[in-house]
Design an enzyme around this catalytic site. Sequence first.
Site, short mmCIF file in Angstrom:
data_model
loop_
_atom_site.label_atom_id
_atom_site.label_comp_id
_atom_site.label_asym_id
_atom_site.label_seq_id
_atom_site.Cartn_x
_atom_site.Cartn_y
_atom_site.Cartn_z
N HIS A 264 0.96 -1.30 -0.12
CA HIS A 264 0.04 0.00 -0.02
C HIS A 264 0.88 1.12 -0.03
CE1 HIS A 264 -3.66 2.31 1.10
NE2 HIS A 264 -2.77 3.17 1.50
N GLU A 265 1.69 1.17 0.82
CA GLU A 265 2.79 2.52 1.15
C GLU A 265 3.42 2.52 -0.25
OE1 GLU A 265 1.78 4.55 3.07
OE2 GLU A 265 0.60 3.42 4.45
N HIS A 268 2.00 4.84 -2.65
CA HIS A 268 1.94 6.17 -2.54
C HIS A 268 3.49 6.61 -2.79
CE1 HIS A 268 -1.62 6.96 -0.17
NE2 HIS A 268 -1.33 6.04 0.71
N GLU A 294 -4.55 8.23 -2.73
CA GLU A 294 -5.09 6.90 -2.25
C GLU A 294 -5.31 6.30 -3.38
OE1 GLU A 294 -6.08 4.59 1.13
OE2 GLU A 294 -4.84 6.60 0.79
#
Length: 498
Positions: A264-265, A268, A294
């Site tokens: 997930h990170e 980003h 997001e």
Amino acid sequence: MSWQKLDDLSNSLEAFEHALSILGADEATNMPAGGGEKRAEAMSALAAQHHELATAPAIAEWIETAENADLADDQRIGLAEFKRRYVNATCLPSDFVRRQTTATMQSEQLWRTLRPSGDWAQFAPALEKVVALAREEAGLRSDVTGLAPYDALMEQFDPGNRVAELNPVFSALKSFLKEFLPEALAAQNERLAKRPLKDFNGPYSIEKQRALGLSAMQGIGFDFNHGRLDVSHHPFCGGVPTDVRMTTRYRTDEFLTALMGVLHETGHALYEQGLPRENAHWPHNKARGMGAHESQSLFVEMQMARSPEFWQWALPLVHEHMGADAIAGWDVEDVLARVNYVERGLIRVDADEITYPLHVILRFELEQELISGALKVSDIPEAWNAKMTEYLGLETLKDPANGPMQDVHWPAGLFGYFPSYTLGAMMAAQQWAAMEKAIPDVGSQISRGDFEAINGWRRDNIWSQGSRWTTPELLTRATGEPLNPDYFTTHLKKRYLG
């Protein structure tokens, strides 16, 4: 020349932002406990100087003069975004900012103390002050920008999003999810009756989990020459595009939570690393906003990393770094059953891909009523419980800690933020559908660990665009149409009923 003054100012502002970002990331990862007081003093002093520079009255004249100058197209786009940010930074009087900062700090500190016990009665008066100030802020911003009050708050997180466009989209999504959730749960129960969830075979060492995470990051395109992975209490992606600071947290009883957090990170981080490097100090070359950000993390975590093709590539990595017996007897279907497990729950941050939007929509609806004055703070527990019961079949009236006291956003005065989470999920699904049309064999590319074309599509359509467009414009230009929830619902049907 006014343009040169704005260019010099942008360089100075970027220097402060760079320092604050790295200091903040270090505070959450490596700073010893005893360094907190002086670190807070240093960051406060830098933030004050940054604000003073960014809101200087002379800037308004520089902007006006530059607007009448002969500028290139890229300069004009940069100037428009600079002006938008300047207007939003200067529309709140200093006295109001002081009052709001004091109220939110007191509220957040009280929330941290009272949340474990769920003492709503004692917490409510502090939140009432914060909500009253949020209404005042919405009014002040509305007067200057001409936007509706709640739209003016959302503008701080996702420029261009408006309630008039989002309400119908969220309403349609809510209706779908309320009907779809029981279907998905029934389908899941059917699958698990034939093939039960496999047990983890821990403990799993943090060192091996870290090695696995680093390998996955490198595989999907993270540039370690311009970033690193650390540990923090709550995973985040911070730093600056040339020095991205990513974190995760580890458990030793299972490893998927940490790995999915890393993925997930990394979504980003790839966005930050892919932003334009030329004139990077200008605001139109920075990330667009929370929804766009997001969408990039969920593009990786939800659209890609929870697919069978991804795990055809990733499962051998698990065996390589964790050991062949780490999940002995597991195959791709067993991993997918874990990472795509669906269940009703009270806590937003623990929610799955189907139920998470219902948590967000609940908050989005209540926020609008709080800002308009239609809902009183004293009535939040009842209103929250009514929606939670309707949307997820769960009750929270006697459990405020796991109801309206579970998030820090409202105590901290962050109104207009929540929609970004679900907007990001819908945008990610729509981007994925557009990318599949451009790259028909994307599944086979993922299964062999080739992410070059996928990252190339995102670089061209999202990352390189920075903040040149509003959030809705960015999505439309990337996918060929405005936000359409059908892409997200089609994705859910394929994955959970498939």
